[in-house]
Design a protein around this motif. Structure first.
Motif, PDB file in Angstrom:
ATOM      1  N   GLU A 187       0.831  -1.193  -0.038  1.00 63.04           N
ATOM      2  CA  GLU A 187       0.064   0.091   0.000  1.00 63.04           C
ATOM      3  C   GLU A 187       0.991   1.201  -0.090  1.00 63.04           C
ATOM      4  O   GLU A 187       0.612   2.234  -0.776  1.00 63.04           O
ATOM      5  N   GLN A 188       1.748   1.262   1.032  1.00 58.91           N
ATOM      6  CA  GLN A 188       2.780   2.542   0.901  1.00 58.91           C
ATOM      7  C   GLN A 188       3.435   2.432  -0.405  1.00 58.91           C
ATOM      8  O   GLN A 188       3.564   3.707  -0.805  1.00 58.91           O
ATOM      9  N   ARG A 189       3.931   1.620  -0.863  1.00 57.80           N
ATOM     10  CA  ARG A 189       4.645   1.329  -2.233  1.00 57.80           C
ATOM     11  C   ARG A 189       3.835   2.146  -3.300  1.00 57.80           C
ATOM     12  O   ARG A 189       4.055   2.815  -4.013  1.00 57.80           O
ATOM     13  N   ALA A 190       2.651   1.637  -3.629  1.00 53.12           N
ATOM     14  CA  ALA A 190       1.758   2.144  -4.631  1.00 53.12           C
ATOM     15  C   ALA A 190       1.558   3.695  -4.215  1.00 53.12           C
ATOM     16  O   ALA A 190       1.574   4.371  -5.314  1.00 53.12           O
ATOM     17  N   GLU A 191       1.338   4.175  -2.986  1.00 56.81           N
ATOM     18  CA  GLU A 191       1.133   5.464  -2.708  1.00 56.81           C
ATOM     19  C   GLU A 191       2.345   6.425  -2.936  1.00 56.81           C
ATOM     20  O   GLU A 191       2.266   7.503  -3.657  1.00 56.81           O
ATOM     21  N   LEU A 192       3.428   5.714  -2.528  1.00 58.99           N
ATOM     22  CA  LEU A 192       4.818   6.605  -2.778  1.00 58.99           C
ATOM     23  C   LEU A 192       5.038   6.513  -4.330  1.00 58.99           C
ATOM     24  O   LEU A 192       5.318   7.625  -4.759  1.00 58.99           O
ATOM     25  N   ILE A 193       5.081   5.432  -5.051  1.00 57.88           N
ATOM     26  CA  ILE A 193       5.357   5.477  -6.457  1.00 57.88           C
ATOM     27  C   ILE A 193       4.308   6.132  -7.214  1.00 57.88           C
ATOM     28  O   ILE A 193       5.033   7.199  -8.368  1.00 57.88           O
ATOM     29  N   GLN A 194       3.164   6.421  -6.795  1.00 59.43           N
ATOM     30  CA  GLN A 194       2.363   7.247  -7.417  1.00 59.43           C
ATOM     31  C   GLN A 194       2.613   8.836  -7.404  1.00 59.43           C
ATOM     32  O   GLN A 194       2.281   9.781  -8.295  1.00 59.43           O
ATOM     33  N   ASN A 195       3.072   9.291  -6.331  1.00 56.67           N
ATOM     34  CA  ASN A 195       3.420  10.611  -5.790  1.00 56.67           C
ATOM     35  C   ASN A 195       4.993  10.758  -6.155  1.00 56.67           C
ATOM     36  O   ASN A 195       5.336  12.200  -5.827  1.00 56.67           O
ATOM     37  N   LEU A 196       5.900   9.862  -6.561  1.00 57.85           N
ATOM     38  CA  LEU A 196       7.252  10.203  -6.751  1.00 57.85           C
ATOM     39  C   LEU A 196       7.798  10.919  -7.684  1.00 57.85           C
ATOM     40  O   LEU A 196       7.074  10.620  -8.850  1.00 57.85           O
ATOM     41  N   GLN A 197       8.653  11.912  -7.574  1.00 53.97           N
ATOM     42  CA  GLN A 197       9.019  12.718  -8.470  1.00 53.97           C
ATOM     43  C   GLN A 197      10.572  13.072  -8.342  1.00 53.97           C
ATOM     44  O   GLN A 197      10.939  13.010  -7.314  1.00 53.97           O
ATOM     45  N   GLU A 198      11.321  13.165  -9.661  1.00 54.57           N
ATOM     46  CA  GLU A 198      12.590  13.539  -9.585  1.00 54.57           C
ATOM     47  C   GLU A 198      12.872  14.843  -8.778  1.00 54.57           C
ATOM     48  O   GLU A 198      12.155  15.816  -9.084  1.00 54.57           O
ATOM     49  N   LEU A 218      12.621   3.528   1.216  1.00 56.88           N
ATOM     50  CA  LEU A 218      11.929   4.597   1.405  1.00 56.88           C
ATOM     51  C   LEU A 218      10.441   4.483   1.985  1.00 56.88           C
ATOM     52  O   LEU A 218       9.561   5.564   2.050  1.00 56.88           O
ATOM     53  N   GLY A 219      10.018   3.465   2.774  1.00 58.61           N
ATOM     54  CA  GLY A 219       8.838   3.242   3.050  1.00 58.61           C
ATOM     55  C   GLY A 219       7.849   2.309   2.040  1.00 58.61           C
ATOM     56  O   GLY A 219       6.851   2.690   1.585  1.00 58.61           O
ATOM     57  N   GLY A 220       8.438   1.040   1.764  1.00 59.31           N
ATOM     58  CA  GLY A 220       7.465   0.005   1.034  1.00 59.31           C
ATOM     59  C   GLY A 220       8.316   0.032  -0.308  1.00 59.31           C
ATOM     60  O   GLY A 220       7.890  -0.726  -1.227  1.00 59.31           O
ATOM     61  N   VAL A 221       9.197   0.693  -0.733  1.00 60.15           N
ATOM     62  CA  VAL A 221       9.843   0.657  -1.911  1.00 60.15           C
ATOM     63  C   VAL A 221      11.495   1.004  -1.847  1.00 60.15           C
ATOM     64  O   VAL A 221      11.823   1.912  -0.936  1.00 60.15           O
ATOM     65  N   ASP A 222      12.416   0.436  -2.355  1.00 60.66           N
ATOM     66  CA  ASP A 222      13.712   0.560  -2.249  1.00 60.66           C
ATOM     67  C   ASP A 222      14.372   1.409  -3.308  1.00 60.66           C
ATOM     68  O   ASP A 222      13.873   1.397  -4.549  1.00 60.66           O
ATOM     69  N   GLY A 223      15.388   2.421  -3.076  1.00 63.75           N
ATOM     70  CA  GLY A 223      16.042   2.750  -4.177  1.00 63.75           C
ATOM     71  C   GLY A 223      17.455   2.658  -3.983  1.00 63.75           C
ATOM     72  O   GLY A 223      17.995   2.345  -2.902  1.00 63.75           O
ATOM     73  N   LEU A 224      18.490   2.783  -5.178  1.00 63.87           N
ATOM     74  CA  LEU A 224      19.702   2.588  -5.116  1.00 63.87           C
ATOM     75  C   LEU A 224      20.438   3.824  -4.845  1.00 63.87           C
ATOM     76  O   LEU A 224      20.329   4.850  -5.647  1.00 63.87           O
ATOM     77  N   LEU A 225      21.424   3.967  -3.935  1.00 65.39           N
ATOM     78  CA  LEU A 225      22.158   5.189  -3.366  1.00 65.39           C
ATOM     79  C   LEU A 225      23.592   4.690  -3.953  1.00 65.39           C
ATOM     80  O   LEU A 225      24.313   3.998  -3.240  1.00 65.39           O
ATOM     81  N   HIS A 226      23.934   5.023  -5.371  1.00 63.38           N
ATOM     82  CA  HIS A 226      25.371   4.699  -5.666  1.00 63.38           C
ATOM     83  C   HIS A 226      26.339   5.348  -4.867  1.00 63.38           C
ATOM     84  O   HIS A 226      26.378   6.528  -4.404  1.00 63.38           O
TER      85      HIS A 226
END
Length: 567
Positions: A187-198, A218-226
């Motif tokens: 649920e958090q992932r769907a909400e986060l991805i929907q509102n995610l912006q660069e 990031l709260g339901g979804v992972d991001g890569l920090l190179h």
């Protein structure tokens, strides 16, 4: 009353017992059920509860808790069994709660709802969970989305669970905390991805660390920090700046909605130290820096946090060539460097280490100009010459062609060995290319120049044959050691006489000098040219074509005159 009944009564059997037995058969139908009763009496250990049966029941006070029950309270109890000794019914408040819990849990299980529970103990393969009186099993794999090393923070804390399986006949309940987390995470992932912006700034938790970067939850979804986006300064491994479980503030650098890949950055939240770098580090200026990394091709020097420059191996030492940078500098060493070039767009700064010390090549030129003589030790012997060590730690080279005037360099170089002290003359110095050309043969005069003194091109000379080969003959010119060569085609005017085998070593022959090449140190002669010249002279002196005299007559006369003059 029948005769049988009278007989039984006459034996003194208790009528009340018979009645109780008859009535008890009906009461036993309530065993294993939850009933509502009223507390009618309290003892030191029990609460006496009237549940509407022929007998009252007792419930241990410890099942209520101290001070949690008083006379007149209405309570739900579980009819456990009959106690024959006192005729009381054994009731259980705990079992009543458990039954109530089972009924409610079954309802929630059938509806697919979550249930609240508390982890209170460990068992083989997992943990025990209290679900409002019912005990459930939580497998170790269902505790969290990823393995949990320490479950202590989760113990005795109410939290939601999902029932995976229930078996009332066996009293088994299996629950999952992971299912709840995954559902919440989705649920958090769907909400986060929907509102995610660069460009968006988020808080995250470091989930995993690899050699190339870190994964941030990031709260339901992972991001890569190179690793290159953690800080402006050089970081060899993410673990130098991050720890698993650490909360960090990151910025979304790139987001691909199709693949749902998120690239994060931390350094982007700080000021870029490369802004205005050309003004801060002008070419030709010197600065102090710290060596941060050493490679095969050079060393990286940090000028300030986030700004590094490369000292190429060719710019590390004036004299040490083909040596690993690690033998000149070491990591964390403080060094003085000169800025050689700045490319702010490519974020590159070229630095020089040797430029901060005096150039030994300039010092050599000042002390030893061209044509001066030096002395040094033979450092190395190669197929093309000798390397001679000079003052200041620099080397000069004497080429094979500069070892001897009259012998082949390949032959002469065999006479030298490492460590020999030799003298040489400075022939040329190229400071830019860092090359010094030396000559050993130049210490003496060129014997070729002395030998050709007095010999001119076109002059006739007498030569002694020293060698005969298919291409011509080699001669010693004019009674000296000067070597000359007469090609086969130049041995005679007539082609039939152009045969080298006509001549013998030691024989003397007259020839005309055609070329003198001081560079190649060769003299070329021609018998043919001398014969043609003599013929022209004889024609001029003794006749012409109009006189009627033949060439043989003219040459015969010329030879006679010459003989007479000689006599």
């Amino acid at each position: 009353m029948t005769t049988a009944e009278q007989a039984q009564f006459s034996t003194g059997e208790d009528f009340a017992a018979l009645l109780a037995e008859a009535l008890g058969t009906e009461d036993e139908g309530f065993i294993g059920r939850v009933m509502t009763g009223t507390v009618v009496k309290l003892t030191d250990d029990d609460a006496i509860v009237d549940v509407g049966l022929k007998s009252e029941g007792r419930v241990p006070l410890k099942e209520f808790g101290v001070g949690d029950v008083t006379i007149g309270d209405t309570v739900d109890v579980y009819v456990d069994r009959y106690e024959n000794k006192d005729g009381l019914i054994v009731l259980s408040r705990e079992k009543a709660r458990r039954e109530e819990a089972w009924i409610e849990l079954e309802k929630q299980f059938n509806e697919g709802k979550r249930v609240d529970g508390t982890i209170f103990g460990r068992v083989k393969g997992g943990f025990t969970v209290d679900l409002s009186g019912a005990v459930a099993f939580l497998p170790g794999s269902q505790v969290d989305i990823r393995p949990v090393r320490d479950v202590t923070p989760l113990m005795n804390n109410p939290q939601p669970f999902q029932i995976l399986k229930m078996d009332r006949s066996r009293g088994n309940i299996v629950v999952s905390r992971r299912a709840v987390l995954e559902e919440t995470r989705a649920e958090q992932r769907a909400e986060l991805i929907q509102n995610l912006q660069e460009g968006q700034v988020l808080d995250g938790v470091v989930k995993n660390i690899t050699d190339y970067g870190a994964f941030v939850d990031l709260g339901g979804v992972d991001g890569l920090l190179h690793v290159t986006d953690i800080a402006w300064k050089r970081i060899n491994h993410p673990s130098e700046a991050l720890q698993i479980g650490q909360t960090v503030k990151v910025q979304v650098i790139r987001f691909n909605s199709e693949t749902q890949r998120i690239s994060l950055g931390m350094k982007q939240l700080e000021a870029d130290p490369w802004e205005g770098v050309e003004a801060k580090y002008p070419v030709g200026s010197k600065f102090e820096g710290r060596v941060t990394n050493i490679t095969d091709y050079g060393a990286f020097v940090e000028l300030e946090a986030g700004v590094e420059g490369l000292v190429h191996v060719s710019e590390m030492s004036w004299t040490k060539k083909n040596i690993h940078p690690g033998k000149i500098v070491s990591t964390s060493q403080e060094v003085e460097v000169m800025v050689l070039d700045v490319d702010a767009q490519k974020r590159r700064i070229s630095l020089g280490l040797k430029q901060c010390t005096s150039n030994p090549w300039d010092a050599f030129v000042a002390a030893h100009p061209v044509e001066s003589e030096i002395e040094g030790e033979v450092k190395n012997i190669t197929e093309f010459g000798l390397f001679i060590g000079l003052l200041g730690g620099i080397d000069g080279m004497a080429h094979l062609s500069d070892l001897s005037w009259d012998r082949a360099g390949e032959e002469v170089i065999k006479e030298y060995k490492k460590g020999d002290i030799v003298k040489a003359k400075v022939l040329d110095v190229d400071v830019e290319k860092e090359r010094i050309s030396l000559g050993i043969k130049q210490l003496a005069e060129d014997p070729f120049k002395e030998a050709v003194t007095g010999i001119k091109r076109g002059e006739a000379v007498t030569c002694e044959i020293t060698e005969v080969n298919d291409g011509g003959i080699e001669v010693a010119v004019g009674g000296t050691d000067l070597k000359g060569f007469i090609r086969k085609a130049e041995l005679a005017r007539d082609r039939s006489d152009q045969r080298p085998e006509r001549f013998a070593v030691g024989e003397k022959i007259d020839a005309r000098v055609t070329t003198i090449d001081a560079k190649t140190r060769k003299v070329t002669l021609s018998v043919k040219a001398l014969e043609v010249a003599d013929e022209k002279k004889a024609m001029a002196d003794y006749g012409s074509a109009d006189s009627g005299a033949s060439l043989g007559d003219i040459l015969g006369e010329a030879m006679r005159k010459k003989q007479e003059g000689a006599e």
